[in-house]
Design a protein around this motif. Structure first.
Motif, PDB file in Angstrom:
ATOM      1  N   ALA A  85       7.980   2.199   8.129  1.00  0.00           N
ATOM      2  CA  ALA A  85       7.450   0.835   8.253  1.00  0.00           C
ATOM      3  C   ALA A  85       8.294  -0.196   7.509  1.00  0.00           C
ATOM      4  O   ALA A  85       7.939  -1.379   7.493  1.00  0.00           O
ATOM      5  N   LEU A  87       8.458  -0.614   4.399  1.00  0.00           N
ATOM      6  CA  LEU A  87       7.451  -1.211   3.523  1.00  0.00           C
ATOM      7  C   LEU A  87       8.061  -1.973   2.346  1.00  0.00           C
ATOM      8  O   LEU A  87       7.606  -3.072   2.013  1.00  0.00           O
ATOM      9  N   LYS A  90       9.255  -5.332   3.465  1.00  0.00           N
ATOM     10  CA  LYS A  90       8.140  -6.222   3.797  1.00  0.00           C
ATOM     11  C   LYS A  90       7.471  -6.751   2.528  1.00  0.00           C
ATOM     12  O   LYS A  90       7.123  -7.931   2.433  1.00  0.00           O
TER      13      LYS A  90
END
Length: 200
Positions: A85, A87, A90
């Motif tokens: 993802a 992560l 982000k």
């Protein structure tokens, strides 16, 4: 000892783990003995040492079974999903992070998802807020590494009511956090000021 090895001596972490699954302290030795027994069976059948293998105890011992009989590499589920993802990237680009789980307790402090998310947020200096269904009384924001702690099970609301109405209760609390959180408001004000500076 880590909670993810197949079995261990009776420790606070082990008791905490089984308690979160509904087991009493008296059940812990029986459960641990059962895992040790199956671990010994796996080792005898496969010729591999898996009882103390990190990750062998994950998902009730499935990690150990897979390691014993298949050619596989055990990896942290969080690490795999975090990479997939992106992560860290982000979180690095975020103004604030909200994380949570069904119930936050002492087990969370040993590396469950909210703790791992808060560690990444801290790494990049991003404020992190916890929103969970329930939070044990001895869990503090400081221990967890977050700026604020919120839960939906409070003011005498029953567990049954929280579970039945989880979606609406979480939505309401998230709205309240967005409106009233000092951290969110501070970050929003900073962003607005930065936008005004860029327009000048």
């Amino acid at each position: 000892m880590t909670l993810q090895i197949l079995c261990a001596e009776k420790t606070e972490r082990l008791i905490c783990f089984f308690s979160a699954k509904g087991s009493s302290k008296n059940d812990v030795k029986l459960l641990d003995d059962g895992l040790r027994n199956i671990g010994e069976i796996f080792e005898k059948a496969s010729g591999k040492k898996i009882i103390n293998l990190p990750g062998a105890g994950a998902a009730g011992g499935i990690g150990g079974g897979l390691s014993a009989f298949l050619k596989c590499e055990l990896q942290s589920g969080f690490d795999v999903l975090a990479r997939a993802a992106s992560l860290e990237n982000k979180i690095r680009r975020s103004d604030a992070v909200i994380t949570g789980e069904g119930k936050t307790d002492r087990q969370t402090l040993f590396g469950k998802l909210p703790k791992r998310v808060s560690e990444i947020a801290e790494k990049f200096g991003v404020p992190c807020i916890l929103l969970s269904g329930d939070v044990e009384n001895d869990i503090s924001a400081e221990k967890l590494g977050v700026c604020e702690i919120h839960k939906i099970k409070e003011n005498g609301i029953s567990l049954e009511h929280c579970m039945k109405n989880a979606a609406s209760l979480l939505s309401e609390r998230a709205f309240t956090i967005g409106k009233d959180s000092k951290i969110i408001n501070k970050q929003y004000s900073r962003k607005q000021e930065k936008m005004r500076e860029n327009e000048r």
